[in-house]
Scaffold this motif. Sequence first.
Motif, PDB file in Angstrom:
ATOM      1  N   PHE A  29       0.982  -1.282   0.315  1.00  0.00           N
ATOM      2  CA  PHE A  29       0.194   0.024  -0.036  1.00  0.00           C
ATOM      3  C   PHE A  29       0.774   1.028  -0.164  1.00  0.00           C
ATOM      4  O   PHE A  29       2.162   1.269   0.896  1.00  0.00           O
ATOM      5  N   PRO A  30       0.733   2.484  -0.676  1.00  0.00           N
ATOM      6  CA  PRO A  30       1.499   3.060  -0.632  1.00  0.00           C
ATOM      7  C   PRO A  30       1.989   4.144   0.564  1.00  0.00           C
ATOM      8  O   PRO A  30       0.496   4.900   1.011  1.00  0.00           O
ATOM      9  N   ALA A  31       2.402   4.837   0.909  1.00  0.00           N
ATOM     10  CA  ALA A  31       3.031   5.291   2.409  1.00  0.00           C
ATOM     11  C   ALA A  31       1.883   6.774   2.716  1.00  0.00           C
ATOM     12  O   ALA A  31       1.381   6.934   3.137  1.00  0.00           O
ATOM     13  N   GLU A  32       1.982   7.392   1.089  1.00  0.00           N
ATOM     14  CA  GLU A  32       1.853   8.308   1.446  1.00  0.00           C
ATOM     15  C   GLU A  32       0.155   8.202   0.995  1.00  0.00           C
ATOM     16  O   GLU A  32      -1.100   9.632   1.406  1.00  0.00           O
ATOM     17  N   GLN A  33      -1.041   7.603   0.588  1.00  0.00           N
ATOM     18  CA  GLN A  33      -1.905   6.808   1.307  1.00  0.00           C
ATOM     19  C   GLN A  33      -2.502   6.500   2.162  1.00  0.00           C
ATOM     20  O   GLN A  33      -3.922   6.675   2.404  1.00  0.00           O
ATOM     21  N   LEU A  34      -1.710   6.430   3.156  1.00  0.00           N
ATOM     22  CA  LEU A  34      -1.985   5.825   4.700  1.00  0.00           C
ATOM     23  C   LEU A  34      -2.881   6.553   5.376  1.00  0.00           C
ATOM     24  O   LEU A  34      -2.612   7.909   5.355  1.00  0.00           O
ATOM     25  N   THR A  35      -4.112   6.343   5.635  1.00  0.00           N
ATOM     26  CA  THR A  35      -5.574   7.198   6.397  1.00  0.00           C
ATOM     27  C   THR A  35      -4.795   6.257   8.041  1.00  0.00           C
ATOM     28  O   THR A  35      -4.299   5.641   8.360  1.00  0.00           O
ATOM     29  N   GLU A  36      -5.944   7.752   8.805  1.00  0.00           N
ATOM     30  CA  GLU A  36      -5.970   7.011  10.136  1.00  0.00           C
ATOM     31  C   GLU A  36      -5.909   5.410  10.438  1.00  0.00           C
ATOM     32  O   GLU A  36      -5.866   5.083  11.259  1.00  0.00           O
ATOM     33  N   ARG A  37      -7.429   5.307   9.678  1.00  0.00           N
ATOM     34  CA  ARG A  37      -7.790   3.441   9.841  1.00  0.00           C
ATOM     35  C   ARG A  37      -6.769   3.129   9.467  1.00  0.00           C
ATOM     36  O   ARG A  37      -6.312   1.942  10.110  1.00  0.00           O
ATOM     37  N   HIS A  38      -5.392   3.230   8.079  1.00  0.00           N
ATOM     38  CA  HIS A  38      -4.615   2.107   8.404  1.00  0.00           C
ATOM     39  C   HIS A  38      -3.109   2.066   8.983  1.00  0.00           C
ATOM     40  O   HIS A  38      -2.924   1.176   9.176  1.00  0.00           O
ATOM     41  N   TRP A  39      -3.245   3.669   9.925  1.00  0.00           N
ATOM     42  CA  TRP A  39      -2.242   4.184  11.248  1.00  0.00           C
ATOM     43  C   TRP A  39      -2.841   2.700  11.812  1.00  0.00           C
ATOM     44  O   TRP A  39      -2.269   2.505  12.532  1.00  0.00           O
ATOM     45  N   ALA A  40      -4.346   2.814  12.278  1.00  0.00           N
ATOM     46  CA  ALA A  40      -4.666   2.260  13.379  1.00  0.00           C
ATOM     47  C   ALA A  40      -4.341   0.275  13.021  1.00  0.00           C
ATOM     48  O   ALA A  40      -4.037  -0.296  14.136  1.00  0.00           O
ATOM     49  N   GLY A  41      -4.969   0.059  11.882  1.00  0.00           N
ATOM     50  CA  GLY A  41      -4.309  -1.309  11.477  1.00  0.00           C
ATOM     51  C   GLY A  41      -2.518  -1.192  12.074  1.00  0.00           C
ATOM     52  O   GLY A  41      -2.286  -2.740  12.037  1.00  0.00           O
ATOM     53  N   LEU A  42      -2.087  -0.881  11.685  1.00  0.00           N
ATOM     54  CA  LEU A  42      -0.578  -0.665  11.851  1.00  0.00           C
ATOM     55  C   LEU A  42       0.115  -1.475  13.147  1.00  0.00           C
ATOM     56  O   LEU A  42       0.825  -2.133  13.337  1.00  0.00           O
ATOM     57  N   VAL A  43      -0.474  -1.028  14.482  1.00  0.00           N
ATOM     58  CA  VAL A  43      -0.590  -0.233  15.757  1.00  0.00           C
ATOM     59  C   VAL A  43       0.790   0.093  15.662  1.00  0.00           C
ATOM     60  O   VAL A  43       0.496   0.824  16.466  1.00  0.00           O
ATOM     61  N   ASP A  44       1.699  -0.836  15.303  1.00  0.00           N
ATOM     62  CA  ASP A  44       3.395   0.751  15.548  1.00  0.00           C
ATOM     63  C   ASP A  44       3.327   1.360  14.321  1.00  0.00           C
ATOM     64  O   ASP A  44       3.481   0.518  13.062  1.00  0.00           O
ATOM     65  N   ALA A  45       3.610   2.472  14.829  1.00  0.00           N
ATOM     66  CA  ALA A  45       3.941   3.477  13.356  1.00  0.00           C
ATOM     67  C   ALA A  45       5.245   2.857  12.614  1.00  0.00           C
ATOM     68  O   ALA A  45       5.185   3.176  11.375  1.00  0.00           O
ATOM     69  N   SER A  46       5.829   2.332  13.051  1.00  0.00           N
ATOM     70  CA  SER A  46       7.235   1.702  12.767  1.00  0.00           C
ATOM     71  C   SER A  46       7.199   0.651  11.793  1.00  0.00           C
ATOM     72  O   SER A  46       8.033   0.858  10.713  1.00  0.00           O
ATOM     73  N   ARG A  47       5.788   0.283  11.735  1.00  0.00           N
ATOM     74  CA  ARG A  47       5.939  -0.597  10.496  1.00  0.00           C
ATOM     75  C   ARG A  47       4.947  -0.792   8.727  1.00  0.00           C
ATOM     76  O   ARG A  47       5.702  -0.718   8.400  1.00  0.00           O
ATOM     77  N   SER A  48       5.157   1.098   9.141  1.00  0.00           N
ATOM     78  CA  SER A  48       4.756   1.572   7.721  1.00  0.00           C
ATOM     79  C   SER A  48       6.483   1.417   6.916  1.00  0.00           C
ATOM     80  O   SER A  48       6.461   1.460   5.818  1.00  0.00           O
ATOM     81  N   LYS A  49       7.498   1.122   7.213  1.00  0.00           N
ATOM     82  CA  LYS A  49       9.205   0.852   6.593  1.00  0.00           C
ATOM     83  C   LYS A  49       8.813  -0.419   6.242  1.00  0.00           C
ATOM     84  O   LYS A  49       9.981  -0.495   6.232  1.00  0.00           O
ATOM     85  N   SER A  50       8.161  -1.614   6.687  1.00  0.00           N
ATOM     86  CA  SER A  50       7.598  -3.284   6.799  1.00  0.00           C
ATOM     87  C   SER A  50       7.033  -3.238   4.843  1.00  0.00           C
ATOM     88  O   SER A  50       6.016  -2.975   5.183  1.00  0.00           O
ATOM     89  N   ASP A  51       7.677  -4.041   4.103  1.00  0.00           N
ATOM     90  CA  ASP A  51       6.829  -3.683   2.444  1.00  0.00           C
ATOM     91  C   ASP A  51       5.981  -5.089   3.606  1.00  0.00           C
ATOM     92  O   ASP A  51       4.439  -5.006   2.936  1.00  0.00           O
ATOM     93  N   TYR A  52       6.007  -5.787   4.357  1.00  0.00           N
ATOM     94  CA  TYR A  52       4.995  -7.201   4.587  1.00  0.00           C
ATOM     95  C   TYR A  52       3.799  -6.025   5.299  1.00  0.00           C
ATOM     96  O   TYR A  52       2.783  -6.418   4.878  1.00  0.00           O
ATOM     97  N   PHE A  53       3.978  -5.451   6.008  1.00  0.00           N
ATOM     98  CA  PHE A  53       3.238  -4.605   6.650  1.00  0.00           C
ATOM     99  C   PHE A  53       2.317  -4.089   5.585  1.00  0.00           C
ATOM    100  O   PHE A  53       0.975  -3.653   6.009  1.00  0.00           O
TER     101      PHE A  53
END
Length: 200
Positions: A29-53
């Motif tokens: 998923f493109p990082a620039e398109q992350l919404t509040e719902r996506h951030w909540a789904g990631l749980v930890d913001a650092s996981r946005s650096k992981s291709d898997y998550f």
Amino acid sequence: MTTITHVDNAEPTAFTQDDLGWLPWLEPFPAEQLTERHWAGLVDASRSKSDYFMLLARDPDILQFRTKTDKDIFYNTKSGLPRAERELAAAATSRFNGCIFCASVHARFATQFSKRRDDVQRLLDEGVGAKIDTRWDAVIAASVALTETPVAFGDEQIDALREAGLDDREIVDVINGSAFFNWANRLMLSLGEPAPPEKG
């Protein structure tokens, strides 16, 4: 959604405790398109650096349930099985399933929390039939039985775990760790491939 191939990847073929990379076969998923719902789904913001998550973030609600379940199984150690043996259950499951990436992650954690690197490496090198000690052998055998097919897990494995000194809460933790990674391995194996450690 774009599919991705990695023709230059020298995919690891041996089980290791090295910090491997992982390459997705589908576009994260493109990082620039992350919404509040996506951030909540990631749980930890650092996981946005992981291709898997970020790939799993395409369904943020399911990702949130997945991640909170994962965290509760492995980090909620106020009672039950010590963290090292929860990681051992996941490593044994991943070794049996052939998930080189997951095995590397959980083998490293098993080593970190047990300080038994050689024993953990024996599991990776020799496979799930390696003999280590009564307690670890029982955890590994129970994890493998549950992984092979759930109906293979039963009284024999429970009795062996009890004889090795595990109480009911600890046995539940073995089941949780191996069951979760039996599912997680299959997800990761179907979505991408391991890569050698990054140089630097």
